[in-house]
Design an enzyme around this catalytic site. Structure first.
Site, PDB file in Angstrom:
ATOM      1  N   SER A  96       0.824  -1.205   0.000  1.00  0.00           N
ATOM      2  CA  SER A  96       0.000   0.000   0.000  1.00  0.00           C
ATOM      3  C   SER A  96       0.863   1.263   0.000  1.00  0.00           C
ATOM      4  O   SER A  96       1.678   1.431  -0.895  1.00  0.00           O
ATOM      5  CB  SER A  96      -0.926  -0.067   1.217  1.00  0.00           C
ATOM      6  OG  SER A  96      -1.940   0.879   1.111  1.00  0.00           O
ATOM      7  N   ASP A 219     -10.055  -3.997  -5.728  1.00  0.00           N
ATOM      8  CA  ASP A 219      -9.461  -3.379  -4.543  1.00  0.00           C
ATOM      9  C   ASP A 219     -10.066  -1.984  -4.382  1.00  0.00           C
ATOM     10  O   ASP A 219      -9.894  -1.122  -5.236  1.00  0.00           O
ATOM     11  CB  ASP A 219      -7.936  -3.286  -4.739  1.00  0.00           C
ATOM     12  CG  ASP A 219      -7.234  -2.642  -3.546  1.00  0.00           C
ATOM     13  OD1 ASP A 219      -7.922  -2.119  -2.657  1.00  0.00           O
ATOM     14  OD2 ASP A 219      -5.990  -2.674  -3.521  1.00  0.00           O
ATOM     15  N   HIS A 247      -7.532  -5.453  -0.457  1.00  0.00           N
ATOM     16  CA  HIS A 247      -6.343  -4.606  -0.457  1.00  0.00           C
ATOM     17  C   HIS A 247      -5.158  -5.277   0.245  1.00  0.00           C
ATOM     18  O   HIS A 247      -4.073  -4.733   0.280  1.00  0.00           O
ATOM     19  CB  HIS A 247      -6.677  -3.280   0.237  1.00  0.00           C
ATOM     20  CG  HIS A 247      -5.586  -2.265   0.151  1.00  0.00           C
ATOM     21  ND1 HIS A 247      -5.114  -1.779  -1.053  1.00  0.00           N
ATOM     22  CD2 HIS A 247      -4.857  -1.654   1.102  1.00  0.00           C
ATOM     23  CE1 HIS A 247      -4.163  -0.902  -0.821  1.00  0.00           C
ATOM     24  NE2 HIS A 247      -3.972  -0.810   0.475  1.00  0.00           N
TER      25      HIS A 247
END
Lengths: 275, 258
Positions: A96, A219, A247
């Site tokens: 991320s 996502d 995610h």
């Protein structure tokens, strides 16, 4: 100095290989997020795990609000760790927001990194019409911050002093830790702002280290358009769309995550010529 | 689903690790204003506002997966009409039919939310007020006033503690250099009780000022300060002492004219 950094970032080194692979957790948790993936690399790599200052079991006294209000501060943590362990040709795996953190670190010191593996990355979470769709409006991010405030309500005034005053009762701290991975709510909030309000699209062209973009199907945080945008603008990048949804493929689909990273690292990628 | 659970006064929802909703009770569907067919099989995120989706992915799900449970987590659920239902969620992981499932119970908390909003805004106001106060105190605690060219005045007001004395000394020495001071008046008229530690600190400050080529005058020394000086055995060698600020100013004027 180097042992200070290792303590500060709760650095854990394992594995039987020599080539370093560094796993960087994303916003909201700590190195525990990698527990289903990192051990799979121990046979062939020197596996390095850490917590950003302000997360997990890092040294909270080293937290500098100003430094950690931008992603550049987190990139410094990564570079500090590379220096403390004298790592070269690091395979950087970032989940991320750590994808961007890894890019920023590699722009500053390209020699330290051999590959970047970006798991669910996004250079900008906020929509910028008409040409860019990050997936969120500013008001959505306010909603997240509000949610975090509510979940941490009373932490600072009630629980924090309890923990500070009861070092002999670690179970209190542990309970807190379990209630949320990261600790101080002000720290978490600042990390959220640094993450979700950042716009690093302008930095993409400066990345010189080859990278793998691991884009999950479906996502909500990093939608497919973002993965495509990245693959168009990030020099030397390879886009892989995972079957994994959500995610956090490293938590929900560790086998696929490990396999795709292995395949990428096994393949020869021509290194971008340095300017 | 069991009729009891279906109509229980709480929302119930069960989802798989990939987020697919496997079960949902009638109570929750009522709050969401949706039919079972709309929710079942779609992602849990679809009943959350966008900010809540991030929270689900970055906090709620990792927590649940790593620890097997999550308790008293605050969420907002988004209804079909677009309004938000604030809820508290408890969740636990279980295994059914050989697969991991995440069972969640939701309790609405509309009243409580209003209350918490108030607490939060009061907390923010208090933090802001504190910050402003701290800044003001720091500013007030170390004023160095230029009386005229080459002469500085440091009025010490209130209780002088070690930290404040440190700040004061640093500010004073900086000012002596920056403003090319030739004489410095440290006025203690408004100072309250201080301990021997701080008294020593003051006399160090005076010595440092002298080392930097400026004269130092202490004025407004009251009875209790004088007693502390004597008790601490501090001798103010080389430091001019005047009873009142007015006397100190006269001295400073003479020094400035030399």
């Amino acid at each position: 100095m180097s042992s200070d950094i290792l303590r500060r970032n709760n650095v854990k080194v394992s594995g039987r290989g020599t080539r370093p692979i560094l796993f960087a957790h994303g916003f909201g948790c700590d190195q525990n997020m990698w527990r289903y993936v990192a051990p799979e690399f121990e046979d062939d790599y020197r596996v390095v795990l850490f917590d950003y200052v302000g997360s997990g079991k890092s040294d909270m006294s080293a937290y500098d609000p100003k430094k950690y209000s931008t992603l550049g501060g987190y990139a410094e943590d990564v570079l500090d760790i590379c220096e403390a362990l004298r790592l070269r040709d690091v395979v950087f795996v970032g989940h991320s927001v750590s994808g961007v953190v890894g890019m920023l670190a590699s722009i500053r010191e390209p020699e330290s990194f051999s590959r970047l593996v970006l798991v669910g990355p996004s250079p900008c979470y906020i929509n910028d019409p008409p040409d860019y769709r990050g997936g969120f409006e500013r008001a959505d991010i306010e909603g997240l911050l509000d949610l975090m405030d509510k979940n941490y309500i009373g932490w600072a005034s009630f629980l924090a002093p309890v923990v500070v005053k009861n070092p002999e009762r670690p179970e209190i701290a542990r309970e807190l830790e379990e209630s949320f991975c990261s600790t101080d709510p002000r720290v978490a909030r600042r990390f959220a702002e640094a993450t979700f309000l950042a716009d690093n699209r302008g930095d993409l062209a400066r990345v010189r280290v080859p990278s793998l973009i691991m884009q999950c199907s479906d996502d909500a945080i990093a939608p497919p358009e973002v993965g495509e945008y990245l693959s168009r603008h990030l020099p030397g990048s390879t886009l892989r769309v995972l079957e994994a949804t959500g995610h956090c493929p490293h938590m929900t689909h560790p086998e696929e995550t490990v396999r795709v990273i292995r395949e990428y690292l096994g393949a020869e990628v021509s290194r971008q010529a340095r300017p | 689903m069991d009729e009891l659970l279906n109509n229980a006064p709480c929302g119930f929802l069960s989802f798989a690790d990939d987020g697919r909703v496997l079960k949902v009770n009638r109570t929750l569907l009522g709050w969401l204003g949706r039919a079972a067919a709309e929710v079942l099989g779609s992602h849990f995120e679809t009943v959350l506002p966008p900010g809540g989706r991030i929270f689900y992915q970055t906090h709620f799900f990792p927590l649940l997966k790593l620890h097997g449970r999550a308790e008293e987590v605050y969420f907002s659920l988004r209804s079909a009409a677009g309004s938000d239902v604030p809820v508290l969620a408890n969740a636990a992981r279980a295994e059914r039919d050989g697969a991991a499932v995440n069972d969640c119970v939701f309790v609405p908390m509309r009243q409580r939310r209003r209350f918490e909003d108030e607490i939060l805004s009061a907390k923010r106001e208090a933090e802001e007020a504190n910050r402003v106060k701290d800044e003001l105190i720091e500013e007030l605690s170390t004023p160095v006033i230029k009386v005229w060219s080459g002469a500085l005045l440091v009025p010490v007001i209130g209780r002088l503690k070690r930290e404040r004395a440190d700040l004061m000394m640093a500010a004073l020495l900086r000012a002596v250099i920056d403003r090319r001071a030739r004489v410095v008046i440290i006025d203690l008229t408004g100072a309250r009780a201080m301990d021997s530690d701080v008294v020593r600190h003051l006399s160090d400050a005076a010595a440092a000022v002298r080392l930097m080529g400026a004269e130092c005058v202490l004025t407004g020394i009251g009875a209790s300060f004088a007693r502390t000086l004597v008790r601490a055995g501090v001798e103010l060698t080389g430091v001019e002492v005047r009873r009142t600020l007015a006397d100190g100013l006269v001295f400073a004027m003479q020094k400035s004219q030399n």
